[in-house]
Write a protein that holds these residues in place. Sequence first.
Motif: not given
Length: 357
Positions: A238-243, A250-261
């Motif tokens: 997830l960390r690599t994918s967000l980068t 989209r930027k709004a979804l990245r915070s959601y994925f960081r919570d999953v991470q």
Amino acid sequence: MPPRLPLPRPRIPKQEQPAHKPVPVPIERSVDFCRVFVDGKRLPGNFRVRQAAEMVEDLDNAFVWLSLKAPSEDQMERLAEVFELDDLIVDDIVDAHQRPKIDRYDEQLFMVVRSVHYRDDEEVADAREIISTGEVQVVTGPKFAITIRHNAPLPDLTGKLEEEEDLAVLGTTAVAWVIADHLTDNYLRVADYLSHDVDELENEVFTPRRQINIDKIYNYKREVLEMRHAIDPLAPALRTSLTNNKDIVRKALRSYFRDVQDNATIASDHLSGFDERLTSLLDASVAKVTMQQNVDMRTISAVVGMAAAPTLIAGIYGMNFEYMPELGSKWGYPATLLVMLLVMGAMLWWFRRNHWL
């Protein structure tokens, strides 16, 4: 004249029957649901796959969410034609033995998340079945999101996508977040169950004079290791994918994925702690069993020593010599028994004083 033999009949070759081709299984046999979202809202009803794919092509800000259960290779090849999936994605989906990862193929993302299911050890006969894992795959494109589950129970999460305000508007990667969030939340629930089980094992090991089941500790350690293999690679992926995929996520979804991470990292840390605690319990159990064996051997040695003294006296007086002390005495027999009892009593007192018995 000799009799005339009948002429052999010519063999007429049988016409070869054409081999029957297997009837292709419809895609709908493996479909859990097929939903269409337009402007963040789900259209009522369940659609057929081709119908939904054709529908969203003519609509702006619309996509298909298709959920499948263990599709066959033939079904995936037909789906690849409908949604123009990359061949490598099709191979990974059919193989269904992937580690957690996120791969990109042009405008398509392929995500693999392992599912974890917990069952109480009192409900299963084999302790190795406490933790079972499955595989959930998500393929997202500009107009579609396909979820595929292999040996993984997965509820209908379209309601969760609708409940989150303005989430479905963010596109198909929002579906990937909904799936990953559900599975990582389950990681934390399973970690709580395992924490309770490990606490019970600690009570068993450190309770005096309680029987220890080392096999149970080994089985839990195996289950924890299996769960670690299933979820540890997810957080780095997830960390690599967000980068690397900021143009798709989209930027709004990245915070959601960081919570999953974060949830995946927390679950991995919990499991690492359980693994260390179980290793300590194994060491303590082995030490406790070894001490108990030493105590048992010391007790056995003491009993054997107590029995050796009267056996020695009885063996001496069992010799067939004519002249032996007290052999002809009237009180020789009771005196010998008394000596045996006194020797055993003295040894018993000495063993108890030194905590051998």
